[in-house]
Design an enzyme around this catalytic site. Structure first.
Site, short mmCIF file in Angstrom:
data_model
loop_
_atom_site.label_atom_id
_atom_site.label_comp_id
_atom_site.label_asym_id
_atom_site.label_seq_id
_atom_site.Cartn_x
_atom_site.Cartn_y
_atom_site.Cartn_z
N LYS A 116 -19.49 18.32 61.20
CA LYS A 116 -18.09 18.26 61.59
C LYS A 116 -17.88 18.62 63.06
CE LYS A 116 -17.21 17.36 57.28
NZ LYS A 116 -18.55 17.43 56.72
N GLU A 200 -9.87 24.95 63.86
CA GLU A 200 -9.02 23.99 64.56
C GLU A 200 -7.56 24.27 64.20
OE1 GLU A 200 -10.45 20.28 63.09
OE2 GLU A 200 -9.19 20.33 61.29
N GLU A 275 -11.74 10.02 58.36
CA GLU A 275 -10.52 10.68 57.92
C GLU A 275 -9.63 11.02 59.11
OE1 GLU A 275 -11.42 13.97 55.39
OE2 GLU A 275 -12.22 12.68 53.81
N GLU A 288 -12.60 13.98 60.61
CA GLU A 288 -14.04 14.01 60.38
C GLU A 288 -14.48 12.69 59.79
OE1 GLU A 288 -14.18 17.32 57.71
OE2 GLU A 288 -13.98 16.07 55.93
N ASN A 290 -16.99 11.26 56.77
CA ASN A 290 -17.84 11.53 55.62
C ASN A 290 -18.88 10.42 55.51
OD1 ASN A 290 -16.66 13.96 54.50
ND2 ASN A 290 -14.87 12.70 54.09
N PHE A 348 -4.68 27.16 37.75
CA PHE A 348 -5.73 26.16 37.92
C PHE A 348 -7.13 26.77 37.91
CE2 PHE A 348 -1.91 24.44 39.79
CZ PHE A 348 -1.86 23.16 39.28
#
Length: 688
Positions: A116, A200, A275, A288, A290, A348
């Site tokens: 990244k 960032e 992305e 980034e 992938n 969750f």
């Protein structure tokens, strides 16, 4: 073309790759850990090799074992899927050095774009807009706090080798930056074997939109439109769709052009995803790349009619892309819901155990078969009766629909969720159903903060608003009347003791612990058993709503399909709940109604029955899920304050920190570091 490939992964993606390989006539080799010995991908493959113990660091992350398995079985190539070693430069290089083919980009591209930090530097050099940040590895929590202050809160702390929501935190102050940095490093080290972290600027109210790219070894690169991935919880995607309801054609073309330029700059070969974060003015910034297949790739396959796994295999075998940019179609609208083994009513938290029932909705589209359009597809790596282990990711299936337009796709998804039966563990299906019905989602008004904004207090039953709650009451009464008709038809009943059929019922609504809340009188008339028809009046008086229900589903069917007032429906009805074995449980559009359907006389007596309140567990810290107790940070006699860290539990590759619910003194520590915990197991007891 390859004759045999090995899939260096597990779960639904391993099954997905096997499906395409079979279509292409390629033999497959599965690898598995001891926890996955009976897994679905092992059963589907032509051969299978055990890699070792359950923890991924001892099995799926051990490159030597995977390469040895490929060589011993005669596999010519390795498909890494996603996660695990899919973006590991060293693994890709090792595969090539051992004379095998890595079905993915070359290791140089993974090194350039999979990291990244390096990818941001390269993107900036290529003229792609990037988000302000500190793109070098950060060594200490104190340094992280200092950098965060310089950038300006809020900031995003991210693991360099991260992905899938692992190793990622958003910090709004110094305390969150300090704790987030440590958690990110720990998660990154455990999941990826790389603990580098960078920071960032966090763009507030952003859209997360990604571009699917595909390149070959001859310099050809195309983009396959975009995917809208803004519906996220804790930076983990929940719903994905293609195309995006937000961006314009001009923005779509500009993002696609930048993605292609970036892929060409590193000689990208295979499927990959660029992305972007997109602002409300449609300005976009590179996040980034992938360098692998994405979890959400099926929505792109639906709208383009392309099999991305097949194209990856063909490119790896040295073939050219069989089409140019102008040849790529965009047809209809596709939506994917990630079905996770987690309990939305318990914040969750992961849910593990045996799948007592696992019955997906009727499937009309299949992975690796692009001929079937406008239907339902399920990608999964589990089966009924199988175990959901605590060692891996919580996603157990992907539910994908393809519609003629967005509203058609939403309608298809709602019906598919209604017909998806999962029992034995908890799943996030009720939450997905609630999202599908939310007016802002339906209108396309959302960003990555959608879930945090609308469900700030977590997800609760009251957050699910059914458009016609009396329908659930009517359906419960319909099923009860049907069961009484069946009971009355049984031969050999003793005179005077036979089952009696009544038209009048009372539906008693129960809460989660069995307490009664609402008594609704219901009248069922015009019942015709042969056709499965009944007219149900909910409430009293001539103006009470009537429901004309027709269904030929059997009493032992969990899923009931039929028509109500001329409109088709799919719902789930079954007998028994954890607190009320005689109750009926009705589920529709995410709403769950637990009720007793009884005669008016029984209802009158039921009002007089005392309700046993659940025990007071407020002085205990309980395990909210099954998992491994990684740490206990308190000792007997220690005074703690509300919100102070008490214990850390690890499950499904995520760390979960437990905090003291109130000020108090620790009386006992009831569990030890390294223990395997069950749900609601006491860990710490406080003095009264």
């Amino acid at each position: 073309m390859f004759k045999k490939i090995l899939i260096a992964n597990r779960g639904e993606i391993a099954c997905r790759v096997i499906a395409t390989a079979k279509k292409m006539g390629i033999a497959t080799v599965a690898v598995y850990s001891e926890a996955d010995r009976e897994a679905r991908h092992v059963r589907l493959a032509d051969e299978a090799v055990c890699l070792g113990p359950a923890p991924s660091r001892e099995s799926y992350l051990v490159a030597d074992k995977i390469i040895a398995a490929a060589k011993s079985t005669g596999a010519q190539a390795i498909h890494p899927g996603y996660g695990f070693l899919s973006e590991n430069e060293d693994f890709a290089r090792r595969v090539e050095e051992e004379g095998l083919v890595f079905i993915g980009p070359k290791h140089q591209a993974i090194a350039a774009m999979g990291d990244k930090i390096a990818s941001k530097k390269l993107a900036k050099e290529a003229g792609v807009n990037t988000i302000p940040g500190y793109n070098d590895p950060i060594d200490t929590p104190e340094q992280a706090v200092q950098i965060a202050r310089e950038i300006g809160y809020p900031v995003m702390i991210k693991a360099s080798a991260g992905g899938g929501g692992k190793g990622l935190r958003v910090a709004y102050n110094d305390k969150e930056a300090l704790e987030g940095f440590t958690s990110c490093r720990n998660e990154a080290r455990a999941s990826f074997g790389d603990d580098r972290v960078f920071i960032e600027k966090f763009v507030e109210e952003p859209r997360h939109i990604e571009i699917q790219v595909l390149g070959d070894a001859y310099g050809n690169v195309v983009y396959l439109w975009e995917r809208e991935c803004s519906i996220q919880r804790r930076h983990q995607k929940v719903i994905e769709e293609a195309p995006s309801p937000f961006i314009s054609e001009a923005t779509r073309a500009a993002m696609g052009a930048q993605a292609v330029a970036l892929a060409k700059a590193v000689g990208y070969q295979s499927a990959g995803t660029v992305e972007f974060v997109v602002g409300k003015d449609q300005s976009f910034y590179f996040l980034e790349m992938n360098t692998r297949l994405q979890v959400e790739h099926p929505v792109t396959e639906c709208i383009t009619g392309l099999d991305l796994v097949e194209l990856m295999i063909r490119v790896a075998a040295g073939e050219k892309l069989p089409f140019a940019q102008a040849d790529i179609r965009r047809e209809g609208w596709a939506i994917e819901c990630r079905i996770n083994a987690e309990d939305p009513m318990r914040n969750f938290l992961p849910s593990t155990g045996r799948l007592v029932h696992f019955r997906p909705p009727a499937v009309t589209m299949w992975a690796a078969d692009t001929a079937h359009r406008y239907g339902v597809r399920v990608d999964t790596g589990v089966f009924e009766g199988g175990e959901i282990p605590m060692y891996y990711d919580s996603m157990i299936a992907k539910l994908i629909v393809h519609g003629k337009d967005r509203l058609d796709a939403i309608a298809k998804m709602r019906e598919a969720l209604n017909g998806f039966v999962i029992r034995g563990i908890s799943s996030n299906i009720p939450f997905q159903a609630a999202l599908m019905a939310h007016p802002d989602f339906v209108a396309g008004r959302f960003n990555t903060g959608f879930i945090a904004q609308h469900y700030a207090q977590g997800f609760r039953p009251e957050d699910i608003t059914h458009d016609d709650p009396d329908f659930l009451v009517a359906l419960a009464a319909f099923v009860r009347r049907k069961s009484r008709e069946f009971a009355a038809s049984i031969s050999g009943q003793m005179p005077g003791y036979g089952a009696k059929i009544s038209k009048d019922y009372v539906v008693i609504t129960l809460d989660a612990v069995g307490g009664q809340h609402r008594y609704t009188p219901v009248h069922v008339d015009e019942y015709v058993g042969e056709t499965g028809y009944a007219s149900v009046r909910v409430g009293q008086g001539d103006d009470a709503p009537r429901y004309k229900i027709t269904s030929t589903s059997r009493l032992n069917d969990i899923v009931i399909r039929g028509e109500c007032n001329g409109r088709p429906f799919t719902a789930q009805v079954e007998r028994g709940s954890a607190t009320q074995p005689l109750a009926l449980v009705v589920q529709h559009n995410g709403t769950r109604l637990t009720c007793l359907v009884v005669s008016p006389r029984v209802a009158a007596l039921h009002r007089l029955m005392p309700h046993k309140a659940p025990p007071d567990m407020s002085r205990y810290v309980l395990s909210p899920m099954p998992g491994l107790l990684v740490d206990v940070t308190v000792q007997p006699g220690q005074r703690v304050q509300a919100g102070e860290r008490v214990a850390v539990i690890e499950a499904m590759k995520m760390e979960n920190i437990l905090f003291a619910p109130a000020d108090g003194v620790v009386a006992k520590v009831l569990a030890a570091k390294g223990d395997s915990l069950v749900v609601d197991q006491p860990i710490v007891e406080f003095e009264r």
